[in-house]
Design an enzyme around this catalytic site. Structure first.
Site, PDB file in Angstrom:
ATOM      1  CB  THR A 156      12.691 -42.220  -5.646  1.00 47.31           C
ATOM      2  OG1 THR A 156      13.016 -43.143  -4.585  1.00 47.31           O
ATOM      3  CG2 THR A 156      11.210 -41.881  -5.585  1.00 47.31           C
ATOM      4  NE  ARG A 195      16.380 -27.542  -4.501  1.00 47.50           N
ATOM      5  CZ  ARG A 195      17.473 -28.016  -5.069  1.00 47.50           C
ATOM      6  NH1 ARG A 195      18.414 -27.184  -5.490  1.00 47.50           N
ATOM      7  NH2 ARG A 195      17.637 -29.320  -5.208  1.00 47.50           N
ATOM      8  N   GLY A 218      14.664 -38.873   0.689  1.00 48.70           N
ATOM      9  CA  GLY A 218      14.329 -40.195   0.193  1.00 48.70           C
ATOM     10  C   GLY A 218      13.058 -40.747   0.805  1.00 48.70           C
ATOM     11  NE  ARG A 270      22.310 -25.808  -8.480  1.00 50.20           N
ATOM     12  CZ  ARG A 270      21.825 -26.705  -7.620  1.00 50.20           C
ATOM     13  NH1 ARG A 270      21.956 -26.517  -6.312  1.00 50.20           N
ATOM     14  NH2 ARG A 270      21.194 -27.782  -8.049  1.00 50.20           N
ATOM     15  CD1 TRP A 318      21.609 -35.760 -13.605  1.00 52.95           C
ATOM     16  CD2 TRP A 318      20.345 -35.410 -11.784  1.00 52.95           C
ATOM     17  NE1 TRP A 318      22.309 -34.929 -12.769  1.00 52.95           N
ATOM     18  CE2 TRP A 318      21.557 -34.693 -11.637  1.00 52.95           C
ATOM     19  CE3 TRP A 318      19.400 -35.340 -10.766  1.00 52.95           C
ATOM     20  CZ2 TRP A 318      21.832 -33.932 -10.515  1.00 52.95           C
ATOM     21  CZ3 TRP A 318      19.668 -34.583  -9.657  1.00 52.95           C
ATOM     22  CH2 TRP A 318      20.874 -33.876  -9.530  1.00 52.95           C
ATOM     23  CG  LEU A 374      19.197 -30.100  -0.834  1.00 49.18           C
ATOM     24  CD1 LEU A 374      18.599 -30.685   0.431  1.00 49.18           C
ATOM     25  CD2 LEU A 374      18.437 -30.602  -2.056  1.00 49.18           C
ATOM     26  CD  GLU A 422      -1.377  -2.380   2.016  1.00 51.47           C
ATOM     27  OE1 GLU A 422      -2.186  -3.076   2.646  1.00 51.47           O
ATOM     28  OE2 GLU A 422      -0.148  -2.630   1.956  1.00 51.47           O
ATOM     29  CB  CYS A 457      -1.049  -0.669   5.391  1.00 56.06           C
ATOM     30  SG  CYS A 457       0.613  -1.256   4.986  1.00 56.06           S
ATOM     31  CB  SER A 485      18.472 -40.991  -7.587  1.00 58.36           C
ATOM     32  OG  SER A 485      19.218 -40.002  -6.887  1.00 58.36           O
TER      33      SER A 485
END
Length: 356
Positions: free
Chosen positions: A162, A185, A291, A208, A171, A205, A53, A85, A169
Site C-alpha cells: 500500500t 465516500r 494505513g 469531490r 499514486w 477525505l 410514499e 406513512c 503512496s
C-alpha cells in the site's frame, strides 16, 4: 420478470436516487400502479422531508383510490420528523401494498401490516427482498447489531503493498479508481482515518464529485490517541463536520471543541467503544481510509464487515508496507476469512470487494 417484480425494481431504483442525500434515514422508493399503469412515483430525498410514499402520492395527482403501492421498505408507523406513512396510504385509499422487506427498525418492524390490514388494505412483502436489503446494508446492520457497517478501502499493488517503506503512496492506483472511491465516500455517513494518515498526507477525505452538494459531505473522524493533530490541518477546515477521537488521559493544548474522549483498552483507544459511539450518531455506513495499523486494529477486533481493494498492475516488493498490521499467526486456521462479493476492472486496476 413479472409485472410486480418490475414495479418493485423501479421502486428500488428510485430509492437509489437518495443514496447520497437521505442518510441517516434508509433509502426508500415507491411506485403507485393502477390498471397496470404507473400513476405516481417518488423517493425519500432528505431527512426531515417527505418520505417516498408521500412523494409518490403527491405525484399521482389525486388518482390514488384503488391503486397498488410498491415500496422498497415497509412504510413507517411512527411519527418522527414527518407523519407516519401508513396513515397517508390509508388516506389515499390504496387497495394493496407490496413492500420488499420488513423495516429492521424496532419502532416499525412489521407493525404496519396489522394497521394496513385493519384498514382493509391487502399487504404482501418479501418481493426482491435481497436487492432492497443490499441497498440499505448499513441501516440494517446498525439496527440489528447497534454498530455501523464498516468498510475499509485499500489501494495496493498486485503484491498487496500500500506504500513504499518511506510512506510514499501517491499514486499506486489509477485515476479511475480514485474517482470510484468518491462514490463510496459519498454514500458513507462517516469517513474514518488515523492521525498518521492526516499528518503524512494532509488528507482531505471529502467528496469531490461533480454536482455533489457539500450539505451531504460525510462526517470525517480522526483516531488520534496521542492527540498529535492541532485542528489546523486541512481535514478539519473543509465543508462538513469533523472531529477527533482521543484517549481520556489527553489534555488538548489550546481550545478545541472537536474532541471526543474514548476509554483505554490494552493501551489503545477502545475500538468497540468507538464503533458503539458511531452507531449512536446514527452512522449507517462508515468508510475507513487509513494505513495498515488502523486497518489491522479494526480487523483484529472483528469490526470490519467489508474490504474494498483496488489492485494496481505494479509490484512494490517486500520492503514496502502491507495492507494489515496484525499479530503473527501460527496456523492458517487463525486467518481472517472473507468471501468474494465482486471483482470488477476499474481503469487499469481490479476492484475486489470482500465481505464476511
Amino acid at each position: 420478470m413479472s409485472d410486480s417484480q418490475k414495479f418493485m425494481q423501479l421502486a428500488i431504483d428510485l430509492a437509489k436516487e437518495g443514496i447520497f442525500s437521505c442518510k441517516p434515514n434508509p433509502r426508500v422508493g415507491c411506485v403507485l400502479v393502477k390498471d397496470n399503469k404507473i400513476i405516481g412515483q417518488g423517493f425519500h430525498h432528505k431527512t426531515g422531508e417527505d418520505h417516498a410514499e408521500i412523494n409518490a402520492i403527491k405525484n399521482a395527482n389525486d388518482e390514488t383510490k384503488g391503486a397498488t403501492a410498491y415500496i422498497s421498505l415497509e412504510p413507517c408507523t411512527h411519527k418522527g420528523k414527518t407523519p407516519p406513512c401508513v396513515e397517508a396510504l390509508i388516506a389515499a385509499e390504496i387497495k394493496e401494498v407490496f413492500f420488499a422487506m420488513v423495516d429492521p427498525n424496532p419502532k416499525v418492524s412489521g407493525q404496519s401490516i396489522k394497521i394496513l390490514e385493519e384498514a382493509g388494505i391487502k399487504v404482501s412483502y418479501g418481493l426482491l427482498e435481497q436487492e432492497a436489503r443490499e441497498l440499505n446494508i448499513g441501516f440494517c446492520h446498525r439496527m440489528s447489531s447497534n454498530r455501523p457497517y464498516i468498510r475499509t478501502k485499500i489501494g495496493a499493488s498486485i503484491d498487496g503493498r500500500t506504500a513504499l517503506k518511506n510512506g510514499k503512496s501517491q499514486w499506486i492506483t489509477s485515476e479511475e479508481s480514485r474517482q470510484d472511491v468518491q462514490q463510496w465516500r459519498a454514500r458513507s455517513c462517516c469517513v474514518l482515518t488515523s492521525a498518521s494518515t492526516v499528518l503524512m498526507d494532509d488528507s482531505s477525505l471529502n467528496v469531490r464529485l461533480p454536482d455533489f452538494s457539500d450539505e451531504y459531505q460525510p462526517t470525517r473522524a480522526v483516531l488520534d490517541g496521542q492527540l498529535k493533530t492541532k485542528g489546523s490541518e486541512k481535514i478539519f477546515n473543509l465543508p462538513g463536520e469533523s472531529f477527533v477521537y482521543t484517549l481520556m488521559s489527553n489534555e488538548p493544548s489550546g481550545k478545541r471543541e472537536d474532541i471526543l474522549f474514548v476509554n483505554e483498552k490494552n493501551g489503545h483507544m477502545s475500538l468497540d467503544d468507538i464503533a458503539t459511539d458511531l452507531a449512536s450518531k446514527e452512522f449507517n455506513e462508515v468508510l475507513i481510509e487509513a494505513g495498515p495499523n488502523l486497518n489491522g486494529a479494526f480487523l483484529n477486533q472483528g469490526l470490519i464487515d467489508e474490504i474494498i481493494v483496488y489492485l494496481a498492475p505494479s509490484v512494490l516488493g517486500n520492503s514496502s508496507r502491507g495492507m494489515f498490521e496484525l499479530p503473527m499467526l501460527n496456523e492458517l486456521s487463525e486467518s481472517f476469512r472473507f468471501y468474494m462479493e465482486s471483482i470488477d476492472q476499474i481503469g487499469t486496476d481490479l476492484r475486489v470487494v470482500l465481505r464476511k
